[in-house]
Design an enzyme around this catalytic site. Structure first.
Site, PDB file in Angstrom:
ATOM      1  N   GLY A 149      27.183  60.836  56.816  1.00 39.11           N
ATOM      2  CA  GLY A 149      27.570  61.641  55.722  1.00 39.11           C
ATOM      3  C   GLY A 149      28.774  62.790  56.079  1.00 39.11           C
ATOM      4  N   HIS A 150      29.141  63.585  55.132  1.00 35.08           N
ATOM      5  CA  HIS A 150      30.238  64.239  55.470  1.00 35.08           C
ATOM      6  C   HIS A 150      29.878  65.619  56.671  1.00 35.08           C
ATOM      7  CE1 HIS A 150      29.420  66.719  51.429  1.00 35.08           C
ATOM      8  NE2 HIS A 150      28.469  66.669  52.289  1.00 35.08           N
TER       9      HIS A 150
END
Lengths: 345, 345, 345
Positions: free
Chosen positions: B236-237
């Site tokens: 994920g970011h």
């Protein structure tokens, strides 16, 4: 969909027609079908829908042939509906030929009626059999062999040396033959163990969208004829899967594991490495498998146990708070008794 | 595979050769190896296979050097077998050059010996170092920087601003730098929070087939040097992963979590967002992590607990029905006692 | 990022500005922001960072407007920060036009300002609305319809007949409209049930990198407007998802299941087929759903139960060994009592 006479469909499927002929334009559910559509009844539970359906004709078992205006009579309505669908299914792409916008190595050997869309890449010494179709963005690496009547949908990737049989479907974005995940931890860090094996699929295999089947470390990762793999599935290096097995979406099979024939792995199953799974094994959704499984077993849970045991355990799970309460009550009752009837010592 | 003299292999791997020289055509398992193939024994458990192997030579530890006709003597046979494999491994593609069928922006800067296959796209201001290879269908967005000796396999995608170090391998279909999953629920519906950060990989990083590493919301999603990511993994970011960690297939790491060095996340692990995972942490298959984990821990289960606790809990799971039965027996016995010895009150 | 006056940003976001004007070059976190960057405070927990931030200005709620040198005053700082980000976000690609290196069927209908990058493929009878952008390697099959202001990132695949609304984002490698996983087991093996339906997305839908949404068997797989789907998600055939739902990474939804509006499915959730999930349902990470769920429920675990029950069960899990020990103690105490006070019979 182009129309066909119902009588022609009956003839092509080799099913008796009860009722007069009519033009059929397509296929649909009992609820959705209109006066030029063919439908089917597979589950007797829905037989009351027969009276209300607007379908021109219905594929039904013999006992329901009298319940509809027109019937195609079948012992297996679901399968025969599938066959009827196949008569009407439009292909994903109607163009045929070898596009001048594709990149085909001069040493590749393509049967005469192979179709290669624009932006497909075919490497040196590739061999492709009759009637196979490669959609845009496909990559077929050096020395790959593809059988006849096989389709590679857009952006499917076959790395060097991959073999695909006849009548296979490789769905968009699937990757066959990328490196297995093989590394040695050393004092200096992680060293890659080169992966030099191959991937080989039998005939009539499907590989779902964005799934990955890794090349073996040394020899061959194999998927047997008739096995169907859903989307986003991971098959590790050196795995061998037998024939006519179904591997449902987001399942992962770790390296060197063997899975037999006629198995079903439901969605999001995980199977550890170096295991032997027999024939006719069914694994429920999200099952986690860390041990060998003999043939003819139905398993569930993580770690997977016999399905009956799994269901009984699940039923007890919500009762844990009750269990602790009851145990405390018993302990208190015992303590109270002991206070009244102290042990003599 | 082109052949090499065994003596040359010994010299290249810096290993003593016991036995006369021979031409080696390839590498194989002890079971599968033929009279011109090199094999290895890493696990002493299989030492009885040494007598039966048809291999021309075997990489073995010193204590087994006398058990085979020809031996390359090694302190780490698995790693040295990997190095031997590297001598024979054919590259995925033998073509070199910059294809006129690729689309390379005139402002991109490519070192002289970079290879770009047909249908690869290289955007404005991209910089690519010496010896890197881009296979067909790769997309390298604006302002990306790729080091030297790095390979992008077919259909790998680097969105704008992604940085990849030296000696990295981006496997087919991997996506680096797509938007993180950032949204704000409002009365009017869901509003997208634009994701404007980047992805940066160190050196010798691998990213598996069809894996995804999202760009940070604001700054940088980072993967440290030597870390290897398997197929179908989601990062994920804003995540930061340290060096020399192994992230096995179908694992997901949620936004803003930090993972240290030398960790191993087994297959299908899920890690929640905004957590800190230390160094040398091992997470078992299908583990679910919702809390910080200090360094040097081995954890399993969902939610993950200490591996010992997890194994003990697993062992008790099948005994729940027994637990309920035993508790009922105790309750009945107590009730019977109380009927005989009623409480005075 | 090009600079903008803070006063202009205030005007565009319709927020009061407290403090003198300044040139803003970009946006950043409170910790990372420099003297020409705009930041925000969404969570009051971090309000002590306001004193130390180097940001030129901060988007804050009214009660914090006095705590910073310059403030943009907002009732929803996170959402308005997202809007500010949108002012500075560079597009993934700056090129505009229809590339002569794309393959666009002459019967396709593209609005005048559609952008088609090299190596994108657009099939017969496709219709694409104003301002939509197709990146390299996209495949748009026959008869697809794409609305206006929609982006297809590199290697996104729309199989024949897929419909995508206005303002959608299809991230790299996502596959819409591949065949559903429909097969009939017969005595002769596995027969494919042709999948002839479609996929239809509403407006402002996002589909994450390498996710897959299968075409319906007969009719339409639907995703409602405003719903956002993360990376590596699997949506089976005939599924219907309502509006403004969030489907987080690596989740799988099996065939024919319906999910309502405003739902959130956290990462790695699995939902079985043919279920009804209501509106405003939240499913925790790795949840497994095998039953219908009414609206307004929060569920966790596999199989999923009410979140409160799930949390209580989790809390008891580590106490199983204790439970067995306590039960054994009770049994021993009872046995000892019975030895002292034998039952008269």
């Amino acid at each position: 969909m182009a129309g066909r006479a119902l009588s022609e469909i009956a003839r092509l499927l080799n099913l008796p027609l009860k009722g007069e002929d009519v033009e059929i334009a397509g296929v649909n559910t009992l609820e959705g079908a209109g006066p030029h559509e063919l439908s089917f009844l597979a589950n007797p539970k829905y037989s009351d829908q027969l009276a209300a359906t607007g379908a021109a004709a219905v594929i039904v078992r013999p006992e329901h042939a009298g319940d509809v205006r027109r019937a195609l009579v079948s012992e297996n309505p679901y399968r025969d509906f599938g066959r009827a669908l196949a008569l009407f299914a439009a292909p994903q792409g109607s163009w045929r030929g070898v596009s001048p916008l594709a990149s085909v190595d001069p040493t590749a050997s393509l049967a005469e009626d192979v179709t290669v869309y624009p932006f497909a890449f075919i490497g040196p010494r590739v061999v492709i059999g009759a009637g196979s179709v490669l959609f845009p963005g496909c990559y077929v690496g050096e020395d790959c062999r593809i059988g006849s009547g096989t389709t590679l949908y857009p952006n499917a990737v076959l790395m060097a040396g991959v073999e695909v049989g006849d009548g296979c479907i490789i769905h968009p974005g699937a990757v066959l033959g990328a490196d297995g995940f093989g590394f040695a931890r050393t004092a200096a860090g992680i060293e890659k163990i080169p992966q030099v094996g191959r991937v080989s699929l039998g005939d009539k295999v499907e590989v779902g969208a964005n799934s990955a089947i890794d090349r073996a470390a040394l020899d061959t990762t194999r998927v047997g004829s008739g096995t169907k793999i859903d989307n986003l599935v991971q098959i590790g290096h050196n795995v061998r899967i037998g024939q006519n097995s179904l591997i449902v979406s987001q399942t992962g099979v770790s390296g060197s594991t063997r899975i037999g024939d006629n198995c079903t792995l439901a969605g999001q199953v995980g199977v550890a490495g170096h295991l032997r799974i027999g024939d006719n094994v069914t694994l429920g959704p999200q099952a986690g498998v860390a041990r060998d499984i003999p043939s003819n077993r139905v398993m569930g849970g993580s770690p997977a146990v016999d399905q009956g045991t799994y269901m009984r355990t699940l039923a007890l799970m919500p009762r844990f708070p009750e269990l602790f309460r009851r145990l405390s009550s018993v302990e208190k009752a015992l303590a109270a008794q002991n206070a009244e009837h102290p042990k003599e010592d």
